[in-house]
Design an enzyme around this catalytic site. Structure first.
Site, PDB file in Angstrom:
ATOM      1  N   ASN A 100      15.534  15.071 -13.209  1.00  0.00           N
ATOM      2  CA  ASN A 100      14.414  14.518 -13.472  1.00  0.00           C
ATOM      3  C   ASN A 100      14.472  13.388 -14.326  1.00  0.00           C
ATOM      4  O   ASN A 100      15.779  13.506 -15.093  1.00  0.00           O
ATOM      5  CB  ASN A 100      13.482  15.641 -14.296  1.00  0.00           C
ATOM      6  CG  ASN A 100      13.250  17.244 -13.560  1.00  0.00           C
ATOM      7  OD1 ASN A 100      13.047  16.723 -12.455  1.00  0.00           O
ATOM      8  ND2 ASN A 100      12.717  17.915 -14.394  1.00  0.00           N
ATOM      9  N   HIS A 158       0.858  -1.302  -0.103  1.00  0.00           N
ATOM     10  CA  HIS A 158      -0.035  -0.079  -0.514  1.00  0.00           C
ATOM     11  C   HIS A 158       0.850   0.909   0.044  1.00  0.00           C
ATOM     12  O   HIS A 158       0.669   2.171   0.686  1.00  0.00           O
ATOM     13  CB  HIS A 158      -0.472  -0.355   1.083  1.00  0.00           C
ATOM     14  CG  HIS A 158      -1.647  -1.519   1.216  1.00  0.00           C
ATOM     15  ND1 HIS A 158      -2.666  -1.688   0.768  1.00  0.00           N
ATOM     16  CD2 HIS A 158      -1.382  -2.227   2.193  1.00  0.00           C
ATOM     17  CE1 HIS A 158      -3.532  -2.942   1.060  1.00  0.00           C
ATOM     18  NE2 HIS A 158      -2.623  -3.207   1.644  1.00  0.00           N
ATOM     19  N   SER A 202      15.946  21.209 -15.776  1.00  0.00           N
ATOM     20  CA  SER A 202      14.429  21.637 -15.209  1.00  0.00           C
ATOM     21  C   SER A 202      15.121  23.407 -16.670  1.00  0.00           C
ATOM     22  O   SER A 202      16.207  23.802 -16.085  1.00  0.00           O
ATOM     23  CB  SER A 202      14.500  22.268 -14.002  1.00  0.00           C
ATOM     24  OG  SER A 202      13.456  23.362 -14.536  1.00  0.00           O
ATOM     25  N   GLU A 261       9.874   8.348 -16.482  1.00  0.00           N
ATOM     26  CA  GLU A 261       8.743   8.780 -17.360  1.00  0.00           C
ATOM     27  C   GLU A 261       8.498   7.712 -19.107  1.00  0.00           C
ATOM     28  O   GLU A 261       7.040   8.197 -18.668  1.00  0.00           O
ATOM     29  CB  GLU A 261       8.508  10.034 -16.930  1.00  0.00           C
ATOM     30  CG  GLU A 261       8.918  10.675 -15.178  1.00  0.00           C
ATOM     31  CD  GLU A 261       9.164  11.919 -15.790  1.00  0.00           C
ATOM     32  OE1 GLU A 261       8.071  12.716 -15.716  1.00  0.00           O
ATOM     33  OE2 GLU A 261      10.611  13.013 -14.682  1.00  0.00           O
TER      34      GLU A 261
END
Ligand code: ARG
Length: 473
Positions: A297, A168, A289, A302
């Site tokens: 990042n 969880h 960034s 991603e």
């Protein structure tokens, strides 16, 4: 609409089916149906299949020895020219099958016009795609092996480092970092086998099916199958003309692999973030960034996670295309190719990117160890009581109360004095604090699939053996 003038063989726009038609096709409708810009990927397979077919119909008495020789030589030359200069495999043709036939007729005239005897593009396109998948799936499997190897290598580097595991997304129990890393190798191993099964499904010869009813020439399909490396012939010509189950199985194998890669990406996006920092993302695997100077990042991860959506879409889209088709070939089936090629490309680049990121990950032992101490040892404290004869339900209750109090005081098990242990339960001896450490917790496990250090060492060894067996094969 223009009135059709009889096409001369030299005219490149000659269609394979022009004879029946009064008028040339409306360019918009024709262009809409053209598949050559993407099915040119099947060029090599189309030539391979055509060479085998030429021999089959020579053996069936359709082609003379001279025609057969001329066709073989020309197809070999066409293949060599296309491989030497892939950009030359282009033209106004409807599809790759038309292209190869046009090139053949350009070289050998009427002998080339005899090649399609008894054969249909319906069986040919499925043959080509089956050959293509059987030829290309091994590259995906190699990329899977490379990623599994990367996880096993990193697991070895991790040694006896411990970290919390989560259920969880809340701290559950301590595990070895190596155990966590191997937990990502396991699904990839299943993917490897799943691709082998997808390849097996494509392993059936469609030739001899004709357009739908079979062929009236005595083609030895068993010989043809073995010449093309197939272990069997399809069961039914009607089914064969529209069966693309093997495409769905391939897309499913890709989709599930992408689901696994997406979950790997998700884990490392979380665990390389400032809040955890269990793993250090290499500068080489990250981007900055344009505005916030501090950012690092995890873009490649991603993007892998993002591309899983595309792969699931290809599977869903293809199943949707298949579901309403009446028996026999329908042009809808042409959609199989872009789905296949896009899925293949997606999984290959995603596997490579995942491997690149994982292979450069640093393990931050200090952070993982620290995170693996504290109240997540509650189960081990309860297990201690069980060893002292306390029924588990009772032990759960006692330790639950301890956790509640410790939480209120902002302390954990390591802060408890001997008197406090005793106050919680008579069953706690002086050795109770020793049971409440991450290392004792992992060491206490007893099953082969557990995080027990010897079991994990054995699992690393077993993984290496598995990799060796798949690399040899
Ligand atoms: N380009 C077609 C496809 O991908 C080849 C088969 C054409 N057959 C036909 N009957 N039009 O499905």
């Amino acid at each position: 609409m223009s009135t059709r003038t009889p096409d001369s063989p030299e005219q490149p726009a000659d269609r394979l089916w022009s004879g029946r038609f009064d008028t040339a096709p409306d360019p918009e409708a024709f262009d809409f149906g053209v598949s050559f810009p993407f099915d040119r990927r099947l060029f090599e397979d189309d030539v391979t299949g055509s060479q085998a077919w030429a021999t089959a119909i020579r053996d069936a008495g359709v082609l003379t020895e001279a025609d057969h020789e001329a066709i073989q030589a020309a197809l070999t030359a066409i293949l060599a020219a296309g491989q030497a200069d892939p950009a030359s495999v282009t033209g106004p043709d409807e599809d790759v099958h038309s292209y190869v036939e046009r090139k053949l007729v350009e070289r050998v005239g009427d002998a080339g016009r005899r090649l399609h005897t008894g054969r249909s593009r319906n069986e040919q396109v499925s043959l080509d795609l089956r050959l293509y998948l059987r030829r290309r799936i091994p590259a995906i499997q190699q990329a899977l092996l490379a990623l599994v190897r990367t996880f096993v290598d990193l697991a070895e580097t991790a040694g006896d480092a411990v970290m919390p595991s989560y259920t969880h997304l809340r701290k559950a129990q301590p595990v070895l970092v190596a155990h966590f890393l191997l937990s990502h190798a396991a699904p990839l191993r299943r993917d490897f086998e799943r691709f082998a099964r997808a390849s097996d499904e494509a392993d059936a010869l469609t030739l001899g099916s004709g357009a739908i009813a079979g062929t009236s020439y005595s083609v030895d399909t068993a010989a043809l199958a073995s010449r093309l490396g197939f272990s069997r012939v399809v069961l039914n010509s009607m089914d064969a003309s529209s069966d693309r189950d093997y495409v769905a199985s391939f897309l499913y194998a890709v989709a599930l692999t992408m689901v696994h890669l997406s979950r790997i990406a998700e884990d490392f996006i979380i665990f390389t973030g400032e809040e955890h920092l269990f793993f250090e993302l290499s500068d080489a695997s990250a981007t900055g960034s344009s505005m916030m100077p501090q950012k690092k990042n995890p873009d490649p991860l991603e993007l892998v996670r993002g591309k899983s959506g595309r792969a699931l879409g290809r599977l869903t889209g293809w199943l949707t295309t298949m579901k309403a088709l009446p028996t026999g070939y329908n042009k809808d089936l042409q959609e199989d190719k872009e789905a296949t090629f896009d899925a293949e490309q997606t999984v290959l680049v995603s596997l490579a990117a995942s491997r690149a990121v994982v292979s450069r990950l640093g393990i931050n032992r200090e952070r993982t160890e620290r995170a693996a101490s504290g109240l997540l040892l509650a189960t081990d404290v309860a297990d201690y009581l069980v060893r002292r004869g306390v029924p588990f339900r009772r032990a759960h209750e006692i330790v639950g109360t301890m956790v509640r109090n410790l939480l209120a005081e902002g302390r954990d098990f390591s802060d408890l004095s001997p008197a406090e242990w005793k106050a919680a339960s008579d069953a706690f001896g002086d050795d109770a604090p020793e049971a409440a450490t991450a290392r004792a917790s992992v060491g206490a496990k007893r099953t082969p699939q557990s995080t027990q250090p010897a079991a994990v060492a054995a699992a690393i060894g077993e993984s290496r053996q598995w990799l060796a067996s798949k690399t040899r094969a």
